[in-house]
Design an enzyme around this catalytic site. Structure first.
Site, PDB file in Angstrom:
ATOM      1  N   GLY A   1     -20.823   6.261   2.435  1.00  0.00           N
ATOM      2  CA  GLY A   1     -19.696   6.592   1.551  1.00  0.00           C
ATOM      3  C   GLY A   1     -20.156   6.627   0.111  1.00  0.00           C
ATOM      4  O   GLY A   1     -20.904   5.752  -0.326  1.00  0.00           O
ATOM      5  N   TYR A   2     -19.738   7.654  -0.628  1.00  0.00           N
ATOM      6  CA  TYR A   2     -20.180   7.775  -2.018  1.00  0.00           C
ATOM      7  C   TYR A   2     -18.985   8.011  -2.936  1.00  0.00           C
ATOM      8  O   TYR A   2     -19.028   8.784  -3.878  1.00  0.00           O
ATOM      9  CB  TYR A   2     -21.236   8.888  -2.136  1.00  0.00           C
TER      10      TYR A   2
ATOM     11  N   LYS B   1       0.849  -1.188   0.000  1.00  0.00           N
ATOM     12  CA  LYS B   1       0.000   0.000   0.000  1.00  0.00           C
ATOM     13  C   LYS B   1       0.882   1.233   0.000  1.00  0.00           C
ATOM     14  O   LYS B   1       2.015   1.187   0.511  1.00  0.00           O
ATOM     15  CB  LYS B   1      -0.884   0.020   1.268  1.00  0.00           C
TER      16      LYS B   1
ATOM     17  N   ASN C   1     -15.836   5.795  -5.109  1.00  0.00           N
ATOM     18  CA  ASN C   1     -15.896   4.769  -6.156  1.00  0.00           C
ATOM     19  C   ASN C   1     -16.726   3.560  -5.722  1.00  0.00           C
ATOM     20  O   ASN C   1     -17.621   3.117  -6.446  1.00  0.00           O
ATOM     21  CB  ASN C   1     -14.463   4.364  -6.539  1.00  0.00           C
ATOM     22  N   ALA C   2     -16.457   3.053  -4.529  1.00  0.00           N
ATOM     23  CA  ALA C   2     -17.150   1.841  -4.074  1.00  0.00           C
ATOM     24  C   ALA C   2     -18.630   2.102  -3.793  1.00  0.00           C
ATOM     25  O   ALA C   2     -19.514   1.381  -4.282  1.00  0.00           O
ATOM     26  CB  ALA C   2     -16.454   1.285  -2.831  1.00  0.00           C
ATOM     27  N   GLY C   3     -18.930   3.145  -3.028  1.00  0.00           N
ATOM     28  CA  GLY C   3     -20.310   3.422  -2.618  1.00  0.00           C
ATOM     29  C   GLY C   3     -21.225   3.764  -3.783  1.00  0.00           C
ATOM     30  O   GLY C   3     -22.351   3.265  -3.875  1.00  0.00           O
TER      31      GLY C   3
HETATM   32  N1  GLU Z   1      -7.192  -0.036  -3.509  1.00  0.00           N
HETATM   33  C1  GLU Z   1      -7.926  -1.240  -3.776  1.00  0.00           C
HETATM   34  C2  GLU Z   1      -7.997  -2.106  -2.530  1.00  0.00           C
HETATM   35  O1  GLU Z   1      -7.882  -1.656  -1.405  1.00  0.00           O
HETATM   36  C3  GLU Z   1      -7.398  -1.975  -5.002  1.00  0.00           C
HETATM   37  C4  GLU Z   1      -5.956  -2.370  -4.946  1.00  0.00           C
HETATM   38  C5  GLU Z   1      -5.415  -2.865  -6.264  1.00  0.00           C
HETATM   39  O2  GLU Z   1      -6.161  -2.951  -7.216  1.00  0.00           O
HETATM   40  O3  GLU Z   1      -4.211  -3.161  -6.296  1.00  0.00           O
HETATM   41  O4  GLU Z   1      -8.236  -3.272  -2.614  1.00  0.00           O
END
Ligand code: GLU
Length: 417
Positions: free
Chosen positions: A219-220, A107, A222-224
């Site tokens: 949350g709004y 990360k 990408n995911a939400g």
């Molecule tokens: N940021 C996303 C996660 O937390 C995707 C990570 C990725 O695609 O490498 O899973």
């Protein structure tokens, strides 16, 4: 009650220790897997639009690469800390293992406030981060992706900067790229879509009819947003509440995706949506709904509010939304939690598909991506569900057991421990 632990890194280690105990992992393995293998702290200059130079700090943690190159997003956040990045890198390791893709976990993060920066400043920040770290990442070593406040455009700048450093085009250095630069069909909504497959399977095992279910989404981003859209498309359930960092809205009759999205595009926030009642983020979590989807940030469900969660299924699209104390409470109360690193693994799974397509320079149709994603998510869901049943533990612990076992196996096979 003692003060609850809210440091994500302490939480990640605590969760790991419990899983390692249940798996009876040998001592050196425990020491190895409870720490990151490598981490980078960088300080780099960025020229701002007013001509001044500002110095930024960033991190990249390569947690464990026993199963393959480390993989995970880059966050741009004013409150970023090394501990948060460490925890998220550990969770990426378990995430890639639980969906069984040949990748390790990593990360990255930069301490910055993208909301206060212009597009050109963000571009220079993105390129500066890669200049500082470019020699330590690559398609065979560590592959970043989008995360909180980074998107396909940021990935494009980063890929370009890395390619300039290398002297040739290297699309495989980063995933979540725009389609014309080697992105994958289906990557945009992959995190939410993967979560939908988990929700579908959970509803099956619990005997819940999703067609009549009510849902709240916190949350709004990408995911939400995509969760809101896909729920309507795939299940026809009623999304009765959504929120963003500025607050939420509630309408028991349901919130139409297109209309909510258009309102947010126009005003910048979801609140004050005609026909809906404004509510706080805290109130949203405690609504009497069948399904709750935390899709924002860490530490939203704690020992304090967990006893008031009424949902039957909690599908975590965010990373780290629930504390260990809250986990125990939810487990006792019979809330079926689909834990973050299983529920939101769709993003990294399609990132992996993107890497495969980049390596072959041959691209798949969206339907092929969805089909392969469905297979991976469904298999992972049932592996975790069965582990939980077998050992009488909650789903998060079961997911840890599945994942940690796989990483430990790779470490042993390599002869490291
Ligand atoms: N940021 C996303 C996660 O937390 C995707 C990570 C990725 O695609 O490498 O899973």
């Amino acid at each position: 009650m003692s003060e609850e632990e809210l440091n994500p890194w302490a939480i990640a280690q605590q969760q790991f220790d419990q899983a390692a105990g249940l798996l009876q992992l040998e001592e050196p393995m425990r020491f190895f897997l409870r720490e990151p293998m490598r981490e980078f702290h960088v300080t780099f200059p960025v020229k701002m639009d007013d001509g001044n130079v500002r110095i930024f700090k960033g991190f990249r943690v390569q947690y464990n690469d026993a199963r393959g190159p480390t993989k995970g997003g880059i966050r741009f956040h004013p409150e970023e800390t090394i501990d948060t990045v460490r925890a998220l890198a550990a969770w990426m390791t378990w995430k890639c293992a639980v969906v069984d893709i040949p990748l390790g976990g990593g990360k990255g993060g930069v301490i910055c406030n993208p909301k206060e920066m212009s597009k050109t400043e963000l571009e220079r920040l993105s390129r500066g981060y890669i200049r500082a770290l470019g020699h330590y990442i690559g398609p065979e070593t560590d592959v970043p992706a989008p995360d909180v406040y980074t998107d396909a455009q940021v990935m494009a700048w980063m890929m370009d900067e890395y390619s300039i450093m290398t002297g040739y085009n290297v699309p495989g250095v980063i995933t979540g790229k725009p389609l014309p630069l080697g992105g994958s069909a289906g990557r945009g909504d992959a995190t939410a879509r993967g979560g939908m497959y988990c929700i579908r399977e959970a509803a099956k095992v619990l005997g819940i009819d999703l067609g009549t279910a009510t849902i709240a989404i916190q949350g709004y981003g990408n995911a939400g947003q995509f969760a809101h859209k896909l729920i309507a498309e795939m299940f026809g359930s009623r999304v009765v509440a959504v929120s963003d960092s500025r607050g939420g809205i509630y309408n028991p009759e349901g919130l139409d995706f297109e209309a909510t999205f258009a309102h947010r595009q126009a005003t910048g926030v979801v609140k004050d949506f005609p026909g809906a009642q404004n509510i706080s983020n805290a109130e949203l979590l405690e609504l009497d709904v069948d399904l709750l989807i935390p899709a924002a940030l860490e530490n939203q469900i704690t020992a304090e509010n967990a006893p008031r969660i009424k949902a039957r299924i909690m599908a975590e699209l965010a990373n780290g939304p629930t504390t260990p104390e809250a986990d125990e409470i939810l487990f006792q109360d019979g809330v079926y939690v689909i834990p973050d690193f299983l529920c939101n693994a769709g993003g990294v799974t399609v990132s992996y598909f993107e890497q495969v397509q980049n390596a072959y320079d041959f691209y798949w149709k969206a339907e092929e991506v969805y089909e392969r994603l469905d297979e991976k998510m469904t298999r992972a869901f049932h592996a975790v569900h069965e582990m939980a049943q077998k050992h009488g533990v909650h789903n998060r612990m079961a997911a840890y057991m599945v994942a940690v076992h796989r990483v430990a196996e790779a470490v042993r096979l390599r002869g490291w421990v």
